[in-house]
Design a protein around this motif. Structure first.
Motif, PDB file in Angstrom:
ATOM      1  N   SER A  94      21.502  63.164 102.369  1.00 11.27           N
ATOM      2  CA  SER A  94      20.926  63.273 101.483  1.00 11.27           C
ATOM      3  C   SER A  94      19.576  62.596 101.451  1.00 11.27           C
ATOM      4  O   SER A  94      19.087  61.879 102.383  1.00 11.27           O
ATOM      5  CB  SER A  94      21.822  61.442 100.356  1.00 11.27           C
ATOM      6  N   SER A  95      19.203  63.075 100.107  1.00  8.14           N
ATOM      7  CA  SER A  95      17.527  62.954  99.859  1.00  8.14           C
ATOM      8  C   SER A  95      17.491  61.328  99.494  1.00  8.14           C
ATOM      9  O   SER A  95      18.427  61.451  98.833  1.00  8.14           O
ATOM     10  CB  SER A  95      16.998  63.687  99.149  1.00  8.14           C
ATOM     11  N   VAL A 116      23.199  57.780  93.591  1.00  9.51           N
ATOM     12  CA  VAL A 116      23.603  56.916  94.644  1.00  9.51           C
ATOM     13  C   VAL A 116      24.242  55.423  93.624  1.00  9.51           C
ATOM     14  O   VAL A 116      25.597  55.080  92.903  1.00  9.51           O
ATOM     15  CB  VAL A 116      24.533  56.971  95.388  1.00  9.51           C
ATOM     16  N   GLU A 119      33.082  64.979  93.862  1.00  8.34           N
ATOM     17  CA  GLU A 119      32.794  65.775  94.911  1.00  8.34           C
ATOM     18  C   GLU A 119      33.655  64.950  96.468  1.00  8.34           C
ATOM     19  O   GLU A 119      32.952  65.328  97.406  1.00  8.34           O
ATOM     20  CB  GLU A 119      32.026  65.496  94.433  1.00  8.34           C
ATOM     21  N   TYR A 149      30.512  58.222  90.345  1.00  9.06           N
ATOM     22  CA  TYR A 149      30.762  58.963  92.010  1.00  9.06           C
ATOM     23  C   TYR A 149      32.234  57.939  91.978  1.00  9.06           C
ATOM     24  O   TYR A 149      32.856  59.398  92.567  1.00  9.06           O
ATOM     25  CB  TYR A 149      29.759  58.545  92.869  1.00  9.06           C
ATOM     26  N   LEU A 190      18.558  61.387  96.181  1.00  9.84           N
ATOM     27  CA  LEU A 190      20.087  61.095  95.946  1.00  9.84           C
ATOM     28  C   LEU A 190      20.712  59.908  96.169  1.00  9.84           C
ATOM     29  O   LEU A 190      21.735  59.331  95.248  1.00  9.84           O
ATOM     30  CB  LEU A 190      20.987  61.990  96.226  1.00  9.84           C
ATOM     31  N   GLN A 191      19.821  58.813  96.772  1.00  7.00           N
ATOM     32  CA  GLN A 191      20.232  58.107  96.880  1.00  7.00           C
ATOM     33  C   GLN A 191      20.170  56.903  96.078  1.00  7.00           C
ATOM     34  O   GLN A 191      21.125  55.914  95.929  1.00  7.00           O
ATOM     35  CB  GLN A 191      19.585  57.541  98.371  1.00  7.00           C
ATOM     36  N   PHE A 211      30.184  65.835 100.111  1.00  8.90           N
ATOM     37  CA  PHE A 211      28.667  64.726  99.982  1.00  8.90           C
ATOM     38  C   PHE A 211      28.335  64.391 101.468  1.00  8.90           C
ATOM     39  O   PHE A 211      29.006  64.426 102.249  1.00  8.90           O
ATOM     40  CB  PHE A 211      29.082  63.160  99.006  1.00  8.90           C
ATOM     41  N   ASP A 212      26.650  64.176 100.998  1.00 10.92           N
ATOM     42  CA  ASP A 212      25.877  64.614 102.661  1.00 10.92           C
ATOM     43  C   ASP A 212      25.983  63.391 102.849  1.00 10.92           C
ATOM     44  O   ASP A 212      24.423  63.183 102.134  1.00 10.92           O
ATOM     45  CB  ASP A 212      25.487  66.223 102.695  1.00 10.92           C
ATOM     46  N   VAL A 213      25.944  62.278 103.602  1.00 12.19           N
ATOM     47  CA  VAL A 213      25.426  61.215 103.316  1.00 12.19           C
ATOM     48  C   VAL A 213      24.087  60.873 104.502  1.00 12.19           C
ATOM     49  O   VAL A 213      23.679  60.376 103.796  1.00 12.19           O
ATOM     50  CB  VAL A 213      26.760  59.838 104.008  1.00 12.19           C
ATOM     51  N   GLN A 214      24.560  61.652 105.608  1.00 13.64           N
ATOM     52  CA  GLN A 214      23.547  61.627 106.079  1.00 13.64           C
ATOM     53  C   GLN A 214      22.408  62.023 105.993  1.00 13.64           C
ATOM     54  O   GLN A 214      21.058  62.107 106.171  1.00 13.64           O
ATOM     55  CB  GLN A 214      24.033  62.092 107.973  1.00 13.64           C
TER      56      GLN A 214
END
Length: 385
Positions: free
Chosen positions: A263-264, A271, A252, A279, A267-268, A258-261
């Motif tokens: 991310s819910s 991680v 991923e 990851y 999800l954070q 991976f959508d950093v900005q």
């Protein structure tokens, strides 16, 4: 098969280690440690007696006695001794660096080729098992960081820290990157003598890779570490502890999905909790400890018998010297204040006005202190090719 007859030239710290290991190899290899050569009688006599060899004062006494030699003399003697030994048909393992400059290194390589003799260079980290286990993961490296530091040992003080310690990492980096160095930036500091004892260098390669190297021989904490960032993995090598770690990003992350900005919070949290398991999975690779100098000597003997090139041949040793020479040239040219008349090179401050007499006393305050002598620029070095 006749045993290979060997000598060790130089009965200092490294010479004694080579002598001990060659004596150890006599039990498993068809070799014979014949002689220890050193101009200091006490040194050669002690090492020769310990390992059952003949003590000799001069390398010229070796010609008819041995087939090969390990040259562990001071760096400034590598060329005059090495070229003479090659001329007389001996195979050579020369401790790093191959020579103090590219010109002498080129002549040694040329003569070994002309005489069809094995010329190996003692870049022992290439035999470190911690490096060997990570190499399959870090093909085509993009960025490398290396730090190598020791306390002040009073060994190899005929050269600075670049040719003493940093040369190890220069050689390893060149073996990993396999591209031409197109730019060098560097600075260094002299602490104890005229040569640099602390050095930092940044090498930029034609293929885009960048390597940051630091070395110190007046550090309070010994360090021999390298971090290698490649296309699909990151590796950390601890040469001293013989340990290795690998981080291989998840598909991923590698695919940039991976959508950093966006991310819910859930999800954070995931991680943070599973960063180095899901990851960026971190793996400590099992490293079987060995003796790198012993492996280096075994490679030398095998190269002689099989007439093959050693793992670290003379040409590779020459290439490391050429890069080191460029680093030293940048150190010598560095201006610490930006002013034309300011300090240049590893001597960052002018000479002190303190009198270096037997009492180490300062100049009497009533007596005008003598003016500090101007700092002469370091002599220009031959530009490496």
């Amino acid at each position: 098969m006749k045993p290979l007859r060997l000598a060790v030239i130089g009965a200092g710290h490294l010479g004694r280690i080579h002598a001990r290991l060659l004596k150890q190899l006599e039990e498993v290899e068809d070799v014979q440690l014949v002689a220890i050569v050193d101009p200091v009688e006490a040194n050669r006599t002690a090492v020769a007696a310990e390992f059952g060899a003949m003590p000799l004062a001069s390398h010229e006494e070796l010609y008819s006695l041995v087939d090969a030699a390990v040259l562990a003399a001071p760096t400034n003697l590598h060329y005059p001794l090495g070229i003479d030994l090659l001329n007389h048909g001996l195979h050579l393992l020369i401790e790093k660096p191959l020579a103090p400059n590219t010109e002498e290194a080129d002549l040694l390589v040329k003569q070994a080729k002309a005489k069809r003799r094995v010329l190996q260079v003692g870049h022992v980290e290439r035999f470190n098992p911690a490096l060997a286990v990570v190499q399959p993961y870090v093909a085509r490296p993009k960025f490398i960081e290396a730090a190598r530091a020791s306390t002040y040992t009073f060994r190899s003080i005929d050269v600075g820290v670049v040719l003493d310690l940093m040369i190890h990492d220069i050689d390893v980096v060149l073996s990993l990157v396999r591209s031409k160095v197109v730019q060098v930036q560097a600075l260094g500091l002299a602490v104890f003598g005229p040569h640099e004892d602390i050095a930092h260098a940044r090498l930029t390669f034609e293929n885009g890779c960048v390597a940051n190297l630091s070395a110190s021989r007046c550090s309070f904490e010994p360090t021999r570490k390298m971090s290698i960032y490649a296309e699909a993995a990151y590796a950390q090598v601890d040469f001293g502890a013989c340990q290795a770690k690998i981080v291989r990003p998840s598909e991923e992350l590698l695919s940039r999905l991976f959508d950093v900005q966006g991310s819910s919070p859930e999800l954070q949290a995931d991680v943070r909790e599973n960063l180095f398991s899901t990851y960026l999975p971190l793996e400590e690779i099992q490293v079987e400890r060995g003796n790198a100098i012993l492996d280096e000597l075994t490679d030398f003997l095998t190269s002689i018998r099989s007439r093959r090139s050693p793992v670290v041949c003379g040409s590779q040793g020459r290439d490391a010297v050429a890069v080191a020479e460029r680093v030293l040239a940048k150190i010598a040219a560095h201006r610490w204040t930006g002013a034309q008349e300011g300090p240049v090179g590893p001597l960052a401050t002018p000479a002190s006005s303190v009198l270096r007499g037997p009492e180490w006393a300062k100049v009497d305050e009533q007596t005008p202190a003598p003016a500090a002598p101007p700092v002469a620029p370091t002599p220009a070095r031959r530009k490496a090719s």
